[in-house]
Enzyme design. Sequence first.
Site, PDB file in Angstrom:
ATOM      1  N   GLU A 105       0.808  -1.222   0.000  1.00  0.00           N
ATOM      2  CA  GLU A 105       0.000   0.000   0.000  1.00  0.00           C
ATOM      3  C   GLU A 105       0.846   1.279   0.000  1.00  0.00           C
ATOM      4  OE1 GLU A 105      -0.643  -2.637   1.898  1.00  0.00           O
ATOM      5  OE2 GLU A 105      -2.770  -3.124   1.771  1.00  0.00           O
ATOM      6  N   MET A 121      24.514   8.662   2.302  1.00  0.00           N
ATOM      7  CA  MET A 121      24.382   9.911   3.041  1.00  0.00           C
ATOM      8  C   MET A 121      24.650   9.683   4.525  1.00  0.00           C
ATOM      9  SD  MET A 121      24.080  13.054   2.528  1.00  0.00           S
ATOM     10  CE  MET A 121      23.165  13.646   1.105  1.00  0.00           C
ATOM     11  N   PHE A 145     -11.351  -7.235  13.722  1.00  0.00           N
ATOM     12  CA  PHE A 145     -10.287  -7.682  12.826  1.00  0.00           C
ATOM     13  C   PHE A 145      -9.972  -6.595  11.806  1.00  0.00           C
ATOM     14  CE2 PHE A 145      -9.069  -9.854   8.805  1.00  0.00           C
ATOM     15  CZ  PHE A 145      -7.822 -10.284   9.226  1.00  0.00           C
ATOM     16  N   GLN A 146      -8.715  -6.282  11.661  1.00  0.00           N
ATOM     17  CA  GLN A 146      -8.226  -5.242  10.740  1.00  0.00           C
ATOM     18  C   GLN A 146      -8.859  -3.883  11.023  1.00  0.00           C
ATOM     19  OE1 GLN A 146      -8.323  -6.843   6.659  1.00  0.00           O
ATOM     20  NE2 GLN A 146      -6.265  -7.633   7.009  1.00  0.00           N
ATOM     21  N   LYS A 203     -17.383  -0.757   5.839  1.00  0.00           N
ATOM     22  CA  LYS A 203     -17.846  -1.748   4.877  1.00  0.00           C
ATOM     23  C   LYS A 203     -19.372  -1.723   4.709  1.00  0.00           C
ATOM     24  CE  LYS A 203     -17.217  -6.518   3.451  1.00  0.00           C
ATOM     25  NZ  LYS A 203     -16.558  -7.808   3.706  1.00  0.00           N
TER      26      LYS A 203
END
Lengths: 568, 163
Positions: A50, A478, A112-113, A162
């Site tokens: 993502e 760097m 969940f999630q 949802k």
Amino acid sequence: MELTGAEITIRCLQEEGVEYVFGYPGGAVLFIYDELFKQEQVKHVLVRHEQAAVHAADGYARSTDKVGVALVTSGPGVTNAVTGIATAYMDSIPMVVISGQVPTSYIGEDAFQEVDTVGITRPCVKHNFLVKDVRDIASTMKKAFYLAKSGRPGPVLVDIPKDVSQQKAEYSYPATVNIRSYNPQTHGDIGQIKRAAQLLLEAKRPMVYAGGGVVLSDASKQLTELVRLLGVPCTNTLMGLGGYPADDKQFVGMLGMHGTYEANLGMQNCDVLLAVGARFDDRVIGNVGHFNSVPRKIIHIDIDPASISKRVKVDVPIVGDVAHVLADLLSVLNSSKQKPDAAALKDWWKQIEEWRSANSLAYKNSSEVIKPQYVIEQLHRLTHGDAFVTSDVGQHQMWAAQYYKFNHPRRWINSGGLGTMGFGLPAAMGVQLAHPGATVACVTGEGSIQMNIQELSTCKQYQLPIKIIALNNRYLGMVRQWQEFFHGNRYSHSYMDALPDFVKLAEAYGHVGILVEKPSDVEGALKEAFARKDDLVFLDFRTDMTENVYPMVPGGKGLSEVILAEDL
Amino acid sequence: MRHIISLLMENEAGALSRVAGLFSARGYNIESLNVAPTEDPTMSRMTIVTSGSDEVIEQINKQLNKLVDVVSVMDLNDGDHIERELMLVKVHAMGEAREELKRIADIFRGRIIDVSDKTYTIELTGSGSKLDSFLQAIDHSLILETVRTGASGIGRGDRILKL
């Protein structure tokens, strides 16, 4: 007609003319993905992580002036996206991120999630929404796109549970949007603009310092006209590169920590400074006290009032869209009888040329080992300075900024504010999709590229012929440079051990890989890569392990306290 | 310097956390903060007491204005204003102290709003310093509980904070 929340969401994207959505499916967004499947207008690009979805949307936005769109699921989908959102926020990139959320009845139950998406993203978005009622989706999406694009742009997140995506509501897309608490000022105060014009006309040592705001506002034309009219030196920040043509003789290069000697000394010693769409960042002006120790008048044009007098107190603040304000400033100057002080400017340019003659970007090329600067110079030459160049973060980013001379805006795509390693490749995907026939090069390092290497798979799926220019010095360069300068050569965990064979890795993903170990092979390898119009080519340049980026203004130091290559 | 900042914001879930988050993220002080809906139920009014240099206060005002949910902001210190705070104090009120507490409450124009055989609950309104003075005036060991709203403020005369 009644539509489901998911259908409404997709209809809104269609209404906004969204071409690509970068995303990754999951439980909470299944209804939205189902609707994506049923239509063809909005194309979905399946990334492999993502973070990459958001960077790709970001690259798309930076290179086009359109709003980038990403779609992620709840929980880990969102947390993975946060780095991308914060990257876009720091650089003021217009973006809408749609996230799935657990059903409303589960919110707060540690489902969940489930994560508190609005809470987690709040500090790194321009605004965010949790849509709890399907009837609010259309108006919220309209607001999201408007907020993302108007005023000081930025990412806006819309969190859709949802069940809301499943429920039905009457759909109509609002024609207009009105947010009573949000009215960005586009036109600058004319009195202030006149004061600015007067200061600029009377200046003995004027300087223009232009940042990313010029690019975001599409104000390059106005900036260029103004700088030429006034006959003054112009510098760009890292974010502003391309905002003023680098080939122009009035351009003194990038300023800041790795800016040119002439840009930094000009900035420090000017008597009137015109700051345009820039924010006096710590990497740009270094130590504030040191910067303020020299008296100068500062004019600051910015669309965000909060950017003005934040780090440096300014004398003439002008709030407004850079393009509008510059146009007004130009018309005031054009109608003024007074002309810039030619004699003073002549002396000032003499001083600037003296600084310029230090040739602070000079480096010693080698026939034994590949110098990273040389690779960028060749890249510039072979792409005629006309490629889209994305970068990751570190030494390679600075070399790309210093040696690839950008003459046009929106060609240089990098994470300036947040400094996000792993940005370059997914951003290049967004750029390539936005500009199918264009040359897109991703300048990266062996450290950064591994932070989103999985996107080689996405590039294969969508046949994105990006050219990856990996400056592989086997060090987190760097970090190594700072350890050399400031930490007694103790290279704590900056050596990249156990590197993969990038050629084989590229091949494993179905791409072309080329290993380049000799300076004499650099040009040929680049030519071969760019000749392969349809292939992604991973160029693994084994560069000088210990090359440093010069000039360097060490952190916390002033702009004139610069380390030049020849000092060491 | 201490500043009292008033703002109108959309009466929406999360609006308060945007303001509170801004103060913590940017390291600004909050001395007190209160918020409640206004006569227009779509809007809430918040009063924040903060402190900082002129530059910091200027940034606070600008950053607050930048929040999309914030409708308008006024630094009450920019002009004449009135400031009030409400305090409820529950005190141990037995024997001689019972009479004494009543007298002091009267002097401060406080009201006793709850009485039990052992306690008084005193309501007091005024500036923060007046409330502080009251607490200093009574025997500290008698205080069982105090609750303060933090300051609310309003501009004098024509100074009006509205949409």
